[in-house]
Design an enzyme around this catalytic site. Sequence first.
Site: not given
Ligand code: NAD
Length: 337
Positions: A301, A303, A233, A262
Site C-alpha cells: 500500500h 502507491a 482497495r 486491509e
Molecule cells: P475519484 O473519486 O476521483 O474517482 C473514482 C471514480 O470511480 C469516479 O469516476 C466514479 O464515478 C467511479 N465509480 C464509483 N463507483 C463506481 C462503480 N460502482 N462502477 C464504476 N465506476 C465507479 O477517486 P480517485 O482519486 O481516482 O481514487 C480512486 C481510488 O483509489 C480511491 O477511492 C482510493 O480507494 C484509491 N486510492 C488508493 C491509493 C493507494 O495508495 N493505493 C491512494 C489514493 C487513492
Amino acid sequence: MPRVAVFFEVEPWEESYLAGRLRDIDLRFFRTPLHPSQLAAVAEAEILSIFIRSPITSEVLERMPRLRLIATRSTGYDHIDLETCRKKGVVVTNVPRYGENTVAEHTFGLILALSRNIHKAYVRTTRGNFSLEGLRGFDLKGKTLGVIGTGSIGLHVIRIARGFGMEVLAYDIRPQPLLAEVLGFRYVSLQELLSESDIVTLHVPLTPATYHLIDWSRLQQMKRGAILINTSRGGVVDTDALLRALDEGILSGAGLDVLEGEELIEEERALLHMPEAEEKLKAVVRAHLLLRRENVVITPHIAFNSQEALQRILDTTVENIQAFLAGTPRNVVTSIA
Ligand code: NAD
C-alpha cells in the site's frame, strides 16, 4: 504577539519545511496524535493542524477556546466534530486531492514489473544469476488497457497509457464523454472491457456497489492470460476468486498494492503512523498465499507514498493557513462527513 499554531502527527522533515514557510507564526510540533492529556499545553493555539489519528471532539474544542482554524492534512475529515466547529465559528480546511499522478505512476510500476519480469530479474541478479531464461516480456504498445473508474487517478493512468501507445477502454458509472474524445479512449460496458483488455486496472472507491466487483464470474469474462492491477482497495477484488483465476491461467499475473482485509485503512497517509500496519499486511498476505507466486507482484500500500505527494499535502496545508490568515479561506469543509 505572534499567533500560535500547533501541529500533531508530524515527521521531523515536515517540521523544518513548515517552519521555513510559516515564519510569522509561533509553531509548536508534536510527533504523536493529539491526546486529551496534552490539551492544557495547547490551550492558547489559534491554529491546529492534525492528521486523521487526532480526533477533534467537542471536549477538545471546548478546551481550546482561542482556536479559529483546523487545517487537517488529510482529504477525509470524519475525525473532526464539524457541527461543534460550526457553532464555535472554527473554520475547517482539508487537502482535497494530492496523489493522482502518484498513484497512476505506481500503477504503471506494477504493470511494467509484470510485463518485463523486472521483479523476477531483480531477485535472480541479486543471486548472481544472469540467465535470460523465463524473462521474455511483452510490449505495452498496441495492447489494450481496461480502466475501471475514470476519476482523478483513472484519467491519469489513461494519459500515461496513451503515452505508451496503448489502446484504452474504460468503464465508469459516470462517464465523461468529452474527456474520452480529448484523451483518445472509449467507454464500453464492463463485460466488453473485461473480455477485450490485455491488462485491467482498478480505480474505483470501495463502496457496497464495488465490493467484490471483480469476482469469479467477472474474472471468467476476462481475456485468457490477462493481467489484473489493483491500486484502489483490496475489497474490490474477491481474493479467493483471484487465486483461482491465477491457478487456471485465466490471469497470467496480478499487481496488487492493496489487499482484501486491509480496507479499514481509509486514508493512505495513516499507514505512515500506524505501527500495526506491517503486521496486519503480513497476516493478510499469508492468509491469501499470494506471496508464493512469481506472477504476483505485491507492494505494501505505497502507491500514494512519494515525497512529492506528501509535500503537496504540506504545501496545500500551508496555503490553507495563509489564505485563512489573509481573510480568504480556501478548501473549507462545509458539509458533515
Ligand atoms: P475519484 O473519486 O476521483 O474517482 C473514482 C471514480 O470511480 C469516479 O469516476 C466514479 O464515478 C467511479 N465509480 C464509483 N463507483 C463506481 C462503480 N460502482 N462502477 C464504476 N465506476 C465507479 O477517486 P480517485 O482519486 O481516482 O481514487 C480512486 C481510488 O483509489 C480511491 O477511492 C482510493 O480507494 C484509491 N486510492 C488508493 C491509493 C493507494 O495508495 N493505493 C491512494 C489514493 C487513492
